[in-house]
Design an enzyme around this catalytic site. Structure first.
Site, PDB file in Angstrom:
ATOM      1  N   TRP A  41      -0.727 -14.246  -1.560  1.00 20.42           N
ATOM      2  CA  TRP A  41      -1.200 -13.311  -0.546  1.00 20.42           C
ATOM      3  C   TRP A  41      -1.286 -14.137   0.932  1.00 20.42           C
ATOM      4  O   TRP A  41      -1.827 -15.104   0.839  1.00 20.42           O
ATOM      5  CB  TRP A  41      -2.544 -12.919  -0.547  1.00 20.42           C
ATOM      6  CG  TRP A  41      -3.361 -12.024   0.303  1.00 20.42           C
ATOM      7  CD1 TRP A  41      -4.014 -12.285   1.523  1.00 20.42           C
ATOM      8  CD2 TRP A  41      -3.264 -10.537   0.325  1.00 20.42           C
ATOM      9  NE1 TRP A  41      -4.177 -11.322   2.462  1.00 20.42           N
ATOM     10  CE2 TRP A  41      -3.949 -10.217   1.862  1.00 20.42           C
ATOM     11  CE3 TRP A  41      -2.997  -9.435  -0.555  1.00 20.42           C
ATOM     12  CZ2 TRP A  41      -3.937  -8.765   2.268  1.00 20.42           C
ATOM     13  CZ3 TRP A  41      -3.112  -8.204  -0.066  1.00 20.42           C
ATOM     14  CH2 TRP A  41      -3.575  -7.954   1.179  1.00 20.42           C
ATOM     15  N   TRP A  96       0.884  -1.123  -0.234  1.00 26.33           N
ATOM     16  CA  TRP A  96      -0.082   0.041   0.036  1.00 26.33           C
ATOM     17  C   TRP A  96       0.698   1.316   0.015  1.00 26.33           C
ATOM     18  O   TRP A  96       1.941   1.411   0.814  1.00 26.33           O
ATOM     19  CB  TRP A  96      -0.759   0.025   1.127  1.00 26.33           C
ATOM     20  CG  TRP A  96      -2.006  -1.003   1.569  1.00 26.33           C
ATOM     21  CD1 TRP A  96      -2.672  -1.011   2.538  1.00 26.33           C
ATOM     22  CD2 TRP A  96      -2.585  -1.954   0.454  1.00 26.33           C
ATOM     23  NE1 TRP A  96      -3.651  -2.101   2.526  1.00 26.33           N
ATOM     24  CE2 TRP A  96      -3.410  -2.671   1.405  1.00 26.33           C
ATOM     25  CE3 TRP A  96      -2.092  -2.255  -0.786  1.00 26.33           C
ATOM     26  CZ2 TRP A  96      -4.238  -3.739   0.471  1.00 26.33           C
ATOM     27  CZ3 TRP A  96      -2.814  -3.405  -1.357  1.00 26.33           C
ATOM     28  CH2 TRP A  96      -3.909  -4.047  -0.867  1.00 26.33           C
ATOM     29  N   ASN A 149      -7.012  -0.796  -4.855  1.00 24.79           N
ATOM     30  CA  ASN A 149      -7.235  -2.337  -4.572  1.00 24.79           C
ATOM     31  C   ASN A 149      -8.744  -2.579  -4.467  1.00 24.79           C
ATOM     32  O   ASN A 149      -9.315  -2.181  -3.685  1.00 24.79           O
ATOM     33  CB  ASN A 149      -6.737  -2.590  -3.107  1.00 24.79           C
ATOM     34  CG  ASN A 149      -6.769  -3.847  -2.356  1.00 24.79           C
ATOM     35  OD1 ASN A 149      -6.406  -4.774  -3.167  1.00 24.79           O
ATOM     36  ND2 ASN A 149      -7.660  -3.889  -1.088  1.00 24.79           N
ATOM     37  N   GLU A 150      -9.020  -3.655  -5.382  1.00 21.64           N
ATOM     38  CA  GLU A 150     -10.188  -4.369  -5.331  1.00 21.64           C
ATOM     39  C   GLU A 150     -11.266  -3.372  -5.806  1.00 21.64           C
ATOM     40  O   GLU A 150     -12.238  -3.270  -5.024  1.00 21.64           O
ATOM     41  CB  GLU A 150     -10.566  -5.338  -4.234  1.00 21.64           C
ATOM     42  CG  GLU A 150      -9.358  -6.283  -4.271  1.00 21.64           C
ATOM     43  CD  GLU A 150      -9.668  -7.457  -3.166  1.00 21.64           C
ATOM     44  OE1 GLU A 150      -9.412  -8.625  -3.397  1.00 21.64           O
ATOM     45  OE2 GLU A 150     -10.390  -7.194  -2.248  1.00 21.64           O
ATOM     46  N   TYR A 159      -9.604 -16.049  -4.741  1.00 17.98           N
ATOM     47  CA  TYR A 159     -10.200 -16.642  -3.516  1.00 17.98           C
ATOM     48  C   TYR A 159     -11.356 -17.477  -3.598  1.00 17.98           C
ATOM     49  O   TYR A 159     -12.389 -17.066  -3.038  1.00 17.98           O
ATOM     50  CB  TYR A 159     -10.544 -15.339  -2.577  1.00 17.98           C
ATOM     51  CG  TYR A 159      -9.146 -14.345  -2.244  1.00 17.98           C
ATOM     52  CD1 TYR A 159      -8.443 -14.997  -1.338  1.00 17.98           C
ATOM     53  CD2 TYR A 159      -9.085 -13.381  -2.571  1.00 17.98           C
ATOM     54  CE1 TYR A 159      -7.115 -14.306  -0.930  1.00 17.98           C
ATOM     55  CE2 TYR A 159      -7.805 -12.303  -2.442  1.00 17.98           C
ATOM     56  CZ  TYR A 159      -6.823 -13.052  -1.617  1.00 17.98           C
ATOM     57  OH  TYR A 159      -5.867 -12.253  -1.241  1.00 17.98           O
ATOM     58  N   GLU A 203      -3.409 -11.478  -6.285  1.00 15.64           N
ATOM     59  CA  GLU A 203      -3.561 -11.926  -4.910  1.00 15.64           C
ATOM     60  C   GLU A 203      -4.106 -13.331  -5.189  1.00 15.64           C
ATOM     61  O   GLU A 203      -5.032 -13.699  -5.866  1.00 15.64           O
ATOM     62  CB  GLU A 203      -4.602 -11.082  -4.167  1.00 15.64           C
ATOM     63  CG  GLU A 203      -4.252  -9.669  -3.575  1.00 15.64           C
ATOM     64  CD  GLU A 203      -5.275  -9.005  -2.831  1.00 15.64           C
ATOM     65  OE1 GLU A 203      -6.136  -9.891  -2.204  1.00 15.64           O
ATOM     66  OE2 GLU A 203      -5.181  -7.870  -2.942  1.00 15.64           O
TER      67      GLU A 203
END
Length: 420
Positions: A355, A77, A192-193, A273, A313
């Site tokens: 991740w 970040w 991010n996302e 994920y 990720e």
């Protein structure tokens, strides 16, 4: 773990090479016209840890351990908005100590020959993110009704642009190199996302991506840029909807193909994920999903987008029902072998970022996905093997000069033998 053919490690030796910017050539990454396939990792909290001298050493430790298994890219970040140890305390007001901590992260990454993907804001609110920007807007008297106003309100967009400019034009206090000129930075990530649930058509987010991608490129035309997407297919590709992990995925306002066709976007990003998207109970269905999810995105990146794709990720949580370390290794192996299949034929699979990687002694930061190499020898060996294989691919031009046909069979056996 296989033993590489004699002399393999000579091929990837770049200690004497000038540190150069990563570029894109067609649907592949290159450095100095050599292929650059990525084996990397995420450790999002590096800047915050670097602020305090008592925890700063953990930043060096992460990079040292990552380097020891051949990892070459770290995603982290470059934001912390209005929270504890905020980088940006309020719009365009920065804490210099925290900025110096980010400087340290960048300088330390270079020391260990690790490049950085720097994300510029979060969709989520743990580090402030778009919710914090909306709070700032309300304090300024704006009539805002949703966190998604971040994507459309002109004042909030100006806050974001000012942050982009502050990061990209920052002169590193350790190296005296401006961020936008520093080859240590692999790429910028817009967010991010990102998700925009208020507009499932995707139009609102698409307009924001296009505006911000162009804005980043006006300040820094040299670095690569990606969006930070999870990879969900949207309205522009109804034939791909069935590839999504669930029906909700097509309603979050993102659109993998359309989003990545925005001018200025250089490569695609996808997250993996299955334990969040499909079921928190571990099963072989997760592995089947990982393989098919990757293959469809690699195909689309190559045939439709004409750009590399990075699986930015991926991981599995130890809190999942049925979790064990063996399953984690199998999932990582599935990601790595699917990428190698693309790499072998010169496809768009540009790399992957685990991740997430943690040094020992930071368990209190663990979100369930932490991999501590010193405690996970089988995982560490697997990562190292993947790094070595990609290093060989990255040295293919040199190999044509140094290797004869007598070595080819041994090399092929090492590269393609399925023992990950």
């Amino acid at each position: 773990m296989s033993v590489p053919p004699e002399g393999i490690y000579e091929l990837g030796d770049t200690d004497g090479d000038e540190w150069r910017m990563v570029e894109k050539k067609g649907h592949q990454f290159v450095v100095n016209n050599q292929p650059f396939y990525v084996n990397g990792f995420n450790t999002y909290w590096l800047m915050v840890f670097a602020v305090d001298k008592s925890t700063r050493g953990k930043v060096s430790e992460v990079f040292r351990e990552a380097s020891s298994v051949g990892l070459t890219v770290c995603r982290t970040w470059a934001f912390n908005d209005g929270q504890w140890r905020a980088l940006q305390k309020s719009p365009s007001v920065y804490d210099e100590d925290v900025f110096k901590a980010l400087d340290f992260v960048v300088s330390e990454a270079k020391k260990y020959k690790i490049r950085l993907i720097l994300s510029l804001i979060d969709n989520w609110d743990a580090y402030g993110g778009k919710a914090q920007y909306v709070k700032w807007g309300k304090i300024a008297g704006l009539n805002l009704t949703s966190e998604d106003d971040f994507f459309s309100d002109s004042t909030l967009k100006s806050y974001y642009k000012n942050h982009v400019q502050a990061i990209l034009t920052r002169v590193n206090t350790f190296t005296n190199v401006t961020y936008k000129d520093d080859p240590t930075i692999f790429a910028w990530e817009l967010m991010n996302e990102p998700r925009c649930l208020s507009d499932p058509s995707g139009n609102k987010l698409q307009a924001w991506i296009q505006e911000m991608a162009i804005y980043v490129k006006t300040i820094d035309p040299n670095h690569l840029l990606e969006i930070g997407l999870e990879g969900f297919y949207g309205p522009s590709t109804p034939d791909r909807i069935q590839s999504n992990p669930n029906t909700f995925a097509q309603q979050v306002g993102t659109d993998f193909i359309r989003n990545h066709q925005a001018l200025g976007v250089d490569f695609a990003s996808v997250h993996i994920y299955p334990d969040s998207w499909i079921s928190q109970s571990i099963s072989d269905a997760h592995l089947h999903f990982v393989k098919s999810w990757m293959e469809v995105h690699i195909e689309d990146a190559e045939k439709i987008l004409g750009m590399p794709v990075v699986f930015a990720e991926f991981g599995v949580s130890e809190s999942d029902t049925g979790y064990n370390a063996s399953f984690r290794d199998t999932l990582i192996s599935t990601v790595y072998s699917t990428l190698l299949a693309s790499t072998r034929k010169g496809g768009s699979g540009g790399g992957s970022l685990l991740w997430q990687l943690f040094p020992d002694g930071t368990d209190y930061m663990n979100d369930g996905y932490a991999v501590v190499l010193s405690k996970s020898p089988s995982t560490s060996n697997m990562i190292s093997l993947q790094s070595t294989r990609l290093m060989i691919f990255n040295s293919l031009c040199s190999m044509r000069c140094h290797w004869g046909c007598r070595k080819k069979n041994a090399l092929d056996a090492f590269l393609y033998h399925n023992d990950l």
